[in-house]
Design an enzyme around this catalytic site. Sequence first.
Site, PDB file in Angstrom:
ATOM      1  N   GLY A  21     -53.428  -2.969  32.821  1.00 55.70           N
ATOM      2  CA  GLY A  21     -54.076  -3.056  31.509  1.00 55.70           C
ATOM      3  C   GLY A  21     -55.249  -4.014  31.431  1.00 55.70           C
ATOM      4  CB  SER A  22     -57.487  -5.667  33.877  1.00 51.31           C
ATOM      5  OG  SER A  22     -58.142  -4.632  34.554  1.00 51.31           O
ATOM      6  NE  ARG A  74     -48.757  17.653  33.710  1.00 48.47           N
ATOM      7  CZ  ARG A  74     -48.746  16.397  34.157  1.00 48.47           C
ATOM      8  NH1 ARG A  74     -49.031  15.414  33.340  1.00 48.47           N
ATOM      9  NH2 ARG A  74     -48.475  16.130  35.404  1.00 48.47           N
ATOM     10  NE  ARG A 100     -47.610  11.939  31.619  1.00 49.95           N
ATOM     11  CZ  ARG A 100     -46.735  12.786  32.155  1.00 49.95           C
ATOM     12  NH1 ARG A 100     -46.151  12.502  33.281  1.00 49.95           N
ATOM     13  NH2 ARG A 100     -46.454  13.935  31.553  1.00 49.95           N
ATOM     14  CG  LEU A 101     -53.239  15.263  35.636  1.00 56.26           C
ATOM     15  CD1 LEU A 101     -52.899  16.440  36.530  1.00 56.26           C
ATOM     16  CD2 LEU A 101     -54.744  15.023  35.587  1.00 56.26           C
ATOM     17  CG  LEU A 102     -54.338  13.252  28.732  1.00 54.97           C
ATOM     18  CD1 LEU A 102     -55.485  12.607  27.960  1.00 54.97           C
ATOM     19  CD2 LEU A 102     -53.004  12.861  28.104  1.00 54.97           C
ATOM     20  CG  HIS A 118     -63.006   7.571  37.853  1.00 55.31           C
ATOM     21  ND1 HIS A 118     -61.683   7.809  38.156  1.00 55.31           N
ATOM     22  CD2 HIS A 118     -63.701   7.830  38.978  1.00 55.31           C
ATOM     23  CE1 HIS A 118     -61.591   8.209  39.414  1.00 55.31           C
ATOM     24  NE2 HIS A 118     -62.804   8.234  39.936  1.00 55.31           N
ATOM     25  CG  ASP A 154     -60.951  11.050  37.372  1.00 52.19           C
ATOM     26  OD1 ASP A 154     -60.595  10.410  36.368  1.00 52.19           O
ATOM     27  OD2 ASP A 154     -60.344  11.001  38.453  1.00 52.19           O
TER      28      ASP A 154
HETATM   29  C1  GAR Z   1     -58.958   0.971  36.688  1.00 53.80           C
HETATM   30  O1  GAR Z   1     -59.643   0.649  37.871  1.00 53.80           O
HETATM   31  C2  GAR Z   1     -59.416   2.305  36.150  1.00 53.80           C
HETATM   32  O2  GAR Z   1     -60.784   2.546  36.379  1.00 53.80           O
HETATM   33  C3  GAR Z   1     -58.570   3.257  36.939  1.00 53.80           C
HETATM   34  O3  GAR Z   1     -57.305   2.651  36.964  1.00 53.80           O
HETATM   35  C4  GAR Z   1     -57.477   1.234  36.949  1.00 53.80           C
HETATM   36  C5  GAR Z   1     -56.613   0.672  35.855  1.00 53.80           C
HETATM   37  O4  GAR Z   1     -56.636  -0.737  35.872  1.00 53.80           O
HETATM   38  N1  GAR Z   1     -58.546   4.551  36.320  1.00 53.80           N
HETATM   39  C6  GAR Z   1     -58.600   5.685  36.994  1.00 53.80           C
HETATM   40  O5  GAR Z   1     -58.592   5.753  38.200  1.00 53.80           O
HETATM   41  C7  GAR Z   1     -58.696   6.931  36.133  1.00 53.80           C
HETATM   42  N2  GAR Z   1     -59.000   8.086  36.908  1.00 53.80           N
HETATM   43  P1  GAR Z   1     -56.244  -1.539  34.588  1.00 53.80           P
HETATM   44  O6  GAR Z   1     -54.844  -1.058  34.193  1.00 53.80           O
HETATM   45  O7  GAR Z   1     -56.238  -2.966  35.025  1.00 53.80           O
HETATM   46  O8  GAR Z   1     -57.257  -1.248  33.523  1.00 53.80           O
END
Ligand code: GAR
EC number: 2.1.2.2
Length: 223
Positions: A21-22, A74, A100-102, A118, A154
Amino acid sequence: MTGRSNGAQPKRTAVLISGRGSNMAALVRAAEQPDFPAEIALVLSNRADAPGLDFAKEHGIPTLVLSHKDYSDRVAFDAALDAHLKAEGIEIVCLAGFMRLLTPWLVERWRDRMINVHPSLLPSFKGLHTHERALEAGVRVHGCTVHFVRAEMDEGPIILQAVVPIEADDTPDALADRVLAQEHVIYPKGLELLASGRLTVAEERVLIEGARGGLAPLVLPVV
Ligand code: GAR
């Protein structure tokens, strides 16, 4: 809801996470600033053990766990997700590491109101392990993308991108750290642009009101 000095109500925004969750934290911190055009009204996770939930709670943000394991498929999960978003009066959805794929149904309901970050310069390196794959491919620049969500994973109109040069002795972890730092810069900017009504999608390309040629400024790394 807090009022804004320009009189506009901040857009009620949900952030969907599955783990650390950053990026959600970066959105929360941005939305805590005065006059930010969005408020984080809900942090929703499909995993009860997502570390990001603690950060959201500490910041006084309502959280909800919606486990995909509690739904038969889903379609059922996405229907429940949509119902919760509606019940909370959500206007914008930010996917932030939501793994999760939506369903196309949900994505279409939130068309041009749902964004994602992404860790690559899309359309290169969709999917997982983007940093390893960028190094393997020998590209000179890598980066991250904020984009509107479409049904294909994506994919979707690009709002902002940040470029991160590859270093001679790079490792996937070191590269991931530098890219993540840029995600935390461009994701709040992307939400700000959307929530302030400055984005238009025409023929699947994003136009930014007030930007030269409607084009997003390229975000270069601070070195
Ligand atoms: C992030 O790097 C985000 O870009 C990636 O997951 C990570 C989540 O980190 N998302 C994807 O790859 C989506 N296709 P976070 O939980 O620290 O935000």
